[in-house]
Design a protein around this motif. Structure first.
Motif, short mmCIF file in Angstrom:
data_model
loop_
_atom_site.label_atom_id
_atom_site.label_comp_id
_atom_site.label_asym_id
_atom_site.label_seq_id
_atom_site.Cartn_x
_atom_site.Cartn_y
_atom_site.Cartn_z
N LEU A 186 -35.63 -72.04 -12.61
CA LEU A 186 -36.52 -71.51 -13.69
C LEU A 186 -37.51 -72.37 -14.05
O LEU A 186 -38.73 -71.82 -14.20
N ILE A 187 -37.50 -73.44 -14.18
CA ILE A 187 -38.58 -74.78 -14.21
C ILE A 187 -39.86 -74.48 -13.30
O ILE A 187 -41.08 -74.51 -13.74
N TYR A 188 -39.37 -74.29 -12.00
CA TYR A 188 -40.31 -74.40 -11.00
C TYR A 188 -40.59 -72.95 -10.52
O TYR A 188 -41.22 -72.60 -9.23
N ARG A 189 -40.33 -71.82 -11.25
CA ARG A 189 -40.41 -70.47 -10.84
C ARG A 189 -42.08 -70.37 -10.70
O ARG A 189 -42.72 -70.78 -11.23
N ASP A 190 -42.37 -68.99 -9.96
CA ASP A 190 -43.84 -68.62 -9.65
C ASP A 190 -44.12 -67.83 -11.02
O ASP A 190 -43.64 -66.83 -11.17
N ARG A 191 -44.92 -68.57 -11.95
CA ARG A 191 -45.22 -67.76 -13.15
C ARG A 191 -46.10 -66.43 -12.73
O ARG A 191 -46.06 -65.60 -13.71
N ASN A 192 -46.41 -66.05 -11.39
CA ASN A 192 -47.13 -65.04 -11.16
C ASN A 192 -46.08 -63.75 -10.84
O ASN A 192 -46.27 -62.73 -10.66
N ALA A 193 -44.83 -64.11 -10.36
CA ALA A 193 -43.85 -63.15 -10.07
C ALA A 193 -43.11 -62.83 -11.46
O ALA A 193 -42.26 -63.37 -11.88
N SER A 212 -26.78 -68.07 -18.33
CA SER A 212 -25.39 -67.45 -18.40
C SER A 212 -25.49 -65.96 -17.70
O SER A 212 -24.30 -65.55 -17.32
N ASP A 213 -26.53 -65.57 -17.38
CA ASP A 213 -26.61 -64.33 -16.57
C ASP A 213 -26.66 -64.44 -14.99
O ASP A 213 -27.50 -64.85 -14.59
N PRO A 214 -25.60 -63.86 -14.59
CA PRO A 214 -25.57 -64.05 -12.93
C PRO A 214 -26.53 -63.15 -12.29
O PRO A 214 -26.53 -63.58 -10.95
N LYS A 215 -27.13 -62.55 -12.93
CA LYS A 215 -27.93 -61.52 -12.25
C LYS A 215 -29.72 -62.21 -12.18
O LYS A 215 -30.57 -61.68 -11.47
N VAL A 216 -29.76 -63.10 -12.79
CA VAL A 216 -31.07 -63.82 -13.06
C VAL A 216 -31.08 -65.10 -12.12
O VAL A 216 -30.39 -66.08 -12.32
N LEU A 217 -32.16 -65.11 -11.49
CA LEU A 217 -32.50 -66.38 -10.86
C LEU A 217 -30.95 -66.97 -9.98
O LEU A 217 -30.82 -67.88 -9.76
N ASN A 218 -30.77 -65.78 -9.09
CA ASN A 218 -29.54 -66.02 -8.38
C ASN A 218 -29.67 -66.56 -7.12
O ASN A 218 -29.04 -66.58 -6.30
N GLY A 219 -30.86 -66.69 -6.60
CA GLY A 219 -31.36 -67.33 -5.41
C GLY A 219 -31.58 -66.53 -4.57
O GLY A 219 -32.28 -67.02 -3.29
N ASP A 220 -31.44 -65.01 -4.57
CA ASP A 220 -32.02 -64.26 -3.53
C ASP A 220 -33.30 -63.49 -3.62
O ASP A 220 -33.62 -62.59 -2.82
N LEU A 224 -39.31 -65.60 -6.89
CA LEU A 224 -39.33 -66.49 -7.88
C LEU A 224 -39.62 -67.85 -7.72
O LEU A 224 -39.33 -68.58 -8.78
N PHE A 225 -39.62 -68.18 -6.74
CA PHE A 225 -39.68 -69.63 -6.16
C PHE A 225 -41.32 -69.83 -5.87
O PHE A 225 -41.76 -69.34 -5.10
N CYS A 226 -41.65 -70.92 -6.66
CA CYS A 226 -43.12 -71.23 -6.37
C CYS A 226 -43.24 -72.23 -5.41
O CYS A 226 -43.26 -73.50 -5.80
N VAL A 227 -43.70 -71.90 -4.31
CA VAL A 227 -43.86 -72.95 -3.28
C VAL A 227 -45.35 -74.00 -3.66
O VAL A 227 -45.19 -75.25 -3.25
N ASP A 228 -46.11 -73.48 -4.54
CA ASP A 228 -47.29 -74.22 -4.81
C ASP A 228 -46.73 -75.21 -5.80
O ASP A 228 -47.44 -76.51 -5.86
N ALA A 229 -45.93 -75.07 -6.51
CA ALA A 229 -45.22 -75.95 -7.51
C ALA A 229 -44.25 -77.02 -6.93
O ALA A 229 -44.13 -78.15 -7.39
N CYS A 230 -43.51 -76.45 -5.98
CA CYS A 230 -42.16 -77.23 -5.40
C CYS A 230 -41.87 -76.63 -4.15
O CYS A 230 -41.42 -75.48 -4.29
N THR A 231 -42.14 -77.28 -3.11
CA THR A 231 -41.52 -76.77 -1.78
C THR A 231 -39.94 -76.84 -1.93
O THR A 231 -39.40 -77.60 -2.78
N PRO A 232 -39.23 -76.20 -1.19
CA PRO A 232 -37.85 -76.12 -0.84
C PRO A 232 -37.24 -77.72 -0.84
O PRO A 232 -36.18 -77.95 -1.21
N GLN A 233 -38.15 -78.37 0.05
CA GLN A 233 -37.68 -79.78 0.23
C GLN A 233 -37.80 -80.68 -0.88
O GLN A 233 -36.82 -81.50 -1.27
N GLU A 234 -38.90 -80.32 -1.65
CA GLU A 234 -38.97 -81.18 -2.77
C GLU A 234 -37.96 -80.95 -3.81
O GLU A 234 -37.44 -81.67 -4.65
N PHE A 235 -37.66 -79.43 -3.93
CA PHE A 235 -36.68 -79.08 -4.68
C PHE A 235 -35.19 -79.65 -4.40
O PHE A 235 -34.75 -80.16 -5.63
#
Length: 344
Positions: A186-193, A212-220, A224-235
């Protein structure tokens, strides 16, 4: 000093005279001279680490600066007291002064982001003789309050601070910790998505609903992930450093009354000293920056230089890293115009 490799930086862990143990990165430039070289101390915010400055350290060191970047109290490799009273601005400011003492630095450039911005600004009030200049990222300067305002009353005026009410309640530890990965997505999500379910998460009650919502930011949803803010390795590195505990980082939000009381007890300045160069940079798209307070900043710090960056949110050091690197370097070039030790 590879931003993709945390181990490539020079790490230290030392016991400060305040009795707290701090982890920090300490990078010296080639031909470092303690008599003439200037030091930049970078203070991160929430929920961050020394690693939030990974794109600034090398460029500034290459300009001739020594760059010191601690994990602040409660984070990473630094001590993590349980009691919120240990996280007040005066105590953190004393830690910063003790870190300068440890490094035998009479003065330094103090740079802060988010909570680190607030701590840097308060350091300028508690220890005014220890700064060469002050750089504030994301948060306008607000002077010490004359009257105590409870956090819930602040949220009435600034609804986007509703999440702070949640953080201030110690029960938030147990809500966030089982969902750390989701919280950081959530913190590092893509603001444009765009996802309408996330549009009001900063308002009161919004964050617990999202977590608490299992349908939100469930990783699929990679969008929703902003690589410009944080790459998967940095995450992954961030997650490893928080070690399933958020008590220390959240404790900062539990100090409102304690901070007010210590500022009433004083002695504390009401604004940075008039001869202290001050730079403030804010992303225009940052919903948590309280840009309505800019007029107050201009009034109490009339010599402040203010930059508002279009199209940028909260994570200035990664979203517009080149702009931050260059703007701060240019500001310091003017501050130290009579010095020749840097490669500016």
């Amino acid at each position: 000093m590879d931003p993709a490799n945390p181990a490539s930086f020079n790490h230290r862990t030392e016991l400060l005279s305040t009795g707290r143990r701090y982890h920090f990165v300490d990078q010296r430039p080639v031909n470092y001279d303690p008599a003439t070289s200037k030091t930049l101390v970078c203070i991160h915010g929430f929920p961050d680490l020394w690693y939030g400055w990974r794109y600034q350290i090398k460029p500034w060191v290459e300009l001739g600066y020594r760059v010191v970047v601690p994990d602040t109290l409660g984070y990473g490799g630094s001590d993590k007291p349980q009691d919120a009273t240990e996280y007040t601005a005066r105590k953190i400011s004393n830690d910063i002064a003790a870190l300068l003492d440890l490094l035998q630095l009479p003065k330094a450039v103090i740079i802060g982001h988010d909570w680190g911005c607030f701590m840097a600004s308060r350091f300028a009030l508690w220890h005014p003789d220890r700064l060469l200049s002050l750089v504030l990222l994301s948060i306008p300067f607000i002077p010490p309050a004359k009257v105590y305002t409870p956090l819930d009353k602040m949220v009435e005026r600034i609804p986007n601070w509703g999440y702070q009410l949640f953080f201030a309640d110690k029960s938030s530890n147990a809500v966030i910790e089982p969902h750390l990965s989701k919280f950081f997505r959530l913190i590092y999500r893509d603001r444009n998505a765009h996802d309408s379910r996330l549009s009001n998460w900063t308002l009161t009650g919004g964050l617990p609903r999202v977590l608490s919502d299992p349908k939100v930011l469930n990783g699929d949803g990679a969008v929703l992930f902003c690589v410009d803010a944080c790459t998967p390795q940095e995450f992954d590195y961030y997650l490893s450093q928080f070690d399933k505990s958020m008590n220390g980082p959240l404790n900062y939000y539990r100090t409102t009354l304690h901070r007010f009381n210590e500022e009433q007890e004083g002695p504390i300045l009401q604004a940075p000293r008039p001869d202290l160069p001050v730079l403030l940079i804010i992303g225009k798209d940052d919903p948590t920056s309280n840009q309505g307070a800019l007029d107050i900043t201009r009034k109490v710090v009339p010599h402040v230089q203010i930059e508002l960056v279009d199209g940028v949110g909260h994570w200035l050091m990664v979203e517009c890293k080149d702009h931050i690197n260059e703007s701060v370097s240019r500001f310091l070039q003017n501050v130290f115009a009579g010095d020749v030790h840097t490669k500016l």
